[in-house]
Design a protein around this motif. Sequence first.
Motif, PDB file in Angstrom:
ATOM      1  N   ILE A 155       0.842  -1.203   0.000  1.00 30.52           N
ATOM      2  CA  ILE A 155       0.000   0.000   0.000  1.00 30.52           C
ATOM      3  C   ILE A 155       0.876   1.251   0.000  1.00 30.52           C
ATOM      4  O   ILE A 155       1.827   1.346   0.791  1.00 30.52           O
ATOM      5  CB  ILE A 155      -0.932   0.017   1.229  1.00 30.52           C
ATOM      6  N   PHE A 156       0.538   2.200  -0.845  1.00 29.43           N
ATOM      7  CA  PHE A 156       1.252   3.473  -0.922  1.00 29.43           C
ATOM      8  C   PHE A 156       0.905   4.338   0.295  1.00 29.43           C
ATOM      9  O   PHE A 156      -0.239   4.355   0.759  1.00 29.43           O
ATOM     10  CB  PHE A 156       0.854   4.185  -2.215  1.00 29.43           C
ATOM     11  N   SER A 157       1.890   5.062   0.815  1.00 34.05           N
ATOM     12  CA  SER A 157       1.692   5.851   2.041  1.00 34.05           C
ATOM     13  C   SER A 157       0.455   6.739   1.988  1.00 34.05           C
ATOM     14  O   SER A 157      -0.302   6.843   2.952  1.00 34.05           O
ATOM     15  CB  SER A 157       2.923   6.726   2.306  1.00 34.05           C
ATOM     16  N   TRP A 158       0.257   7.393   0.855  1.00 28.36           N
ATOM     17  CA  TRP A 158      -0.824   8.379   0.800  1.00 28.36           C
ATOM     18  C   TRP A 158      -2.162   7.757   0.444  1.00 28.36           C
ATOM     19  O   TRP A 158      -3.156   8.453   0.284  1.00 28.36           O
ATOM     20  CB  TRP A 158      -0.442   9.515  -0.159  1.00 28.36           C
ATOM     21  N   ASP A 159      -2.198   6.417   0.329  1.00 27.95           N
ATOM     22  CA  ASP A 159      -3.462   5.695   0.139  1.00 27.95           C
ATOM     23  C   ASP A 159      -3.917   5.006   1.418  1.00 27.95           C
ATOM     24  O   ASP A 159      -4.980   4.377   1.432  1.00 27.95           O
ATOM     25  CB  ASP A 159      -3.310   4.630  -0.954  1.00 27.95           C
ATOM     26  N   MET A 160      -3.131   5.082   2.487  1.00 25.26           N
ATOM     27  CA  MET A 160      -3.421   4.292   3.685  1.00 25.26           C
ATOM     28  C   MET A 160      -4.777   4.637   4.301  1.00 25.26           C
ATOM     29  O   MET A 160      -5.566   3.748   4.643  1.00 25.26           O
ATOM     30  CB  MET A 160      -2.291   4.469   4.704  1.00 25.26           C
ATOM     31  N   CYS A 161      -5.065   5.923   4.422  1.00 24.80           N
ATOM     32  CA  CYS A 161      -6.353   6.326   5.001  1.00 24.80           C
ATOM     33  C   CYS A 161      -7.497   5.910   4.080  1.00 24.80           C
ATOM     34  O   CYS A 161      -8.543   5.430   4.546  1.00 24.80           O
ATOM     35  CB  CYS A 161      -6.364   7.836   5.234  1.00 24.80           C
ATOM     36  N   LYS A 162      -7.306   6.073   2.785  1.00 23.16           N
ATOM     37  CA  LYS A 162      -8.324   5.692   1.803  1.00 23.16           C
ATOM     38  C   LYS A 162      -8.643   4.199   1.899  1.00 23.16           C
ATOM     39  O   LYS A 162      -9.803   3.784   1.864  1.00 23.16           O
ATOM     40  CB  LYS A 162      -7.805   6.036   0.401  1.00 23.16           C
ATOM     41  N   ILE A 163      -7.591   3.390   2.030  1.00 23.42           N
ATOM     42  CA  ILE A 163      -7.767   1.938   2.150  1.00 23.42           C
ATOM     43  C   ILE A 163      -8.499   1.592   3.448  1.00 23.42           C
ATOM     44  O   ILE A 163      -9.426   0.771   3.475  1.00 23.42           O
ATOM     45  CB  ILE A 163      -6.399   1.228   2.105  1.00 23.42           C
ATOM     46  N   GLU A 164      -8.067   2.221   4.555  1.00 21.33           N
ATOM     47  CA  GLU A 164      -8.682   1.922   5.857  1.00 21.33           C
ATOM     48  C   GLU A 164     -10.170   2.263   5.839  1.00 21.33           C
ATOM     49  O   GLU A 164     -11.003   1.473   6.313  1.00 21.33           O
ATOM     50  CB  GLU A 164      -7.965   2.700   6.960  1.00 21.33           C
ATOM     51  N   GLN A 165     -10.523   3.411   5.280  1.00 16.18           N
ATOM     52  CA  GLN A 165     -11.938   3.797   5.220  1.00 16.18           C
ATOM     53  C   GLN A 165     -12.729   2.870   4.312  1.00 16.18           C
ATOM     54  O   GLN A 165     -13.876   2.533   4.606  1.00 16.18           O
ATOM     55  CB  GLN A 165     -12.057   5.247   4.751  1.00 16.18           C
ATOM     56  N   ALA A 166     -12.098   2.442   3.220  1.00 20.79           N
ATOM     57  CA  ALA A 166     -12.786   1.512   2.320  1.00 20.79           C
ATOM     58  C   ALA A 166     -13.069   0.195   3.026  1.00 20.79           C
ATOM     59  O   ALA A 166     -14.142  -0.397   2.852  1.00 20.79           O
ATOM     60  CB  ALA A 166     -11.933   1.283   1.073  1.00 20.79           C
ATOM     61  N   ILE A 167     -12.107  -0.273   3.840  1.00 23.69           N
ATOM     62  CA  ILE A 167     -12.325  -1.518   4.593  1.00 23.69           C
ATOM     63  C   ILE A 167     -13.465  -1.332   5.589  1.00 23.69           C
ATOM     64  O   ILE A 167     -14.334  -2.210   5.739  1.00 23.69           O
ATOM     65  CB  ILE A 167     -11.028  -1.954   5.299  1.00 23.69           C
ATOM     66  N   GLU A 168     -13.498  -0.187   6.270  1.00 24.86           N
ATOM     67  CA  GLU A 168     -14.609   0.097   7.180  1.00 24.86           C
ATOM     68  C   GLU A 168     -15.943   0.043   6.434  1.00 24.86           C
ATOM     69  O   GLU A 168     -16.929  -0.509   6.931  1.00 24.86           O
ATOM     70  CB  GLU A 168     -14.438   1.470   7.829  1.00 24.86           C
TER      71      GLU A 168
END
Length: 475
Positions: A155-168
Amino acid sequence: MIEPYRLRINGGVLSPGELKYICEAAESLGLDAISFGSRQDIIFPEAIDESTFAQFDKIQFIKPKRDGIENIVSSYVSADILPSTSWLTGDRYLYVIEQFKHNLKLRLNITDPKQRLVPLFTGNINFIASEHEDYWYLYVRLPDWNKTECYPVLIFSWDMCKIEQAIENVLQEEPETIETLFELVNDAVETNNRTITKSLKVPFYPFPYYEGMNRFGDKYWLGLYWRNNRYDLKFLKDMCDLCAESKIGKICITPWKSFIVKGVPTDSKLQWEKFLGSYGINVRHSMLELNWHLPVNDADALSLKKYLVANFDQNDISTYGLTFGISNYESQSYHFTSVVIEKNKKPEFLGDFVIRDTYNLLYAKNFDPNTREYIMHVQDVDKVELPGLLMELSKLYFEQLGSRQDEEKVKEIKKEITEENVYQCQDCLTIYNEAFGDITQDIEPQTPFENLEDTYQCSLCEAPKSSFQKKVLVK
């Protein structure tokens, strides 16, 4: 037991000004101390008046079990003072953590695999730094999953929040496998993923001594620990003022209910030592004291720890490199210590009969909690048996320590003589490894490079297949 209010501290990092504000709020609520939690949050350890919360507009009071809001754990606390991945600096942590402004529904860990102070796998979402700059392994264990699974891309650093929210957001779909989760997240958001070319390797280091005034570079760092996890508010406020005077911008909470101040200037060291002396602060606890994880506000657990530490001390037992945790049948958290002392539930309907507590002893495979595998050593033993059994485990640890190092040497030798053919993009140096395939383009593991379509492109820079050259990878 009443669940105490907690304050979310993103990544366990806050400024002296923020900590002082929290201390002043705690005083206004009638407290004389605060505590730290195992997820690097701040705990108000006693009952407080909820009707007064509105006057503290900079504080969000939460009860994780009731509110469903979780904290971020990070190894920022270890940056610059413990072994680290070269690109993962303190500033890089702060940029990454700053992304997460929303109320987290899942436990999130952001860690460096080369440090031992902060556990890697105790979150639902665990981002672990890779060797590639700004790319992270992702290990997932959703609330209903029985084990932690590796997400199939970096995972790219600046996608981490995007990924976490998508998982939620896809939790309502109740994904049961990591493959299903990957498909759902991939459909929901566009990300700059990178193919995994080698499995995560977590080096083994003994647990560090994290207390006292210690030098790094041209400055010092200070670790402070209170046995009872009740940190005096007046001391903390005065310390915050001294931080400001010393131009120290950050204070870091550890998962071990302690905190670290980094960046003490050399010319301020004496002033800090006098300050600690004026409060009678002890900064030289034995490792026997520092390597324990206890439930918050659990008097029985604290009493048991004191009993066991006293026995270790009397018998001159070394526990350097080991960590111990006390838990009970109600605990829902993941273990992150080398040895776990698990209190059993008492049988119900005993009438007037009084029975003694019993315990189970577990230890991590190779005494390394990052293996996430625990072995049952004994079950249903009495408290008086625990000291001898723990000393037995301590000796077993040191016996295995040498053999483990020998095993690692053998593995290194095998790695030197084992070669593997891979294909490397000449534009961005991304590797296509046939063993892993390329899940970002639906290419299964064990797919030979020659079998790829001519339209295949680099997963990172989109260079054509012709840009890849065969290389020999030493395994």
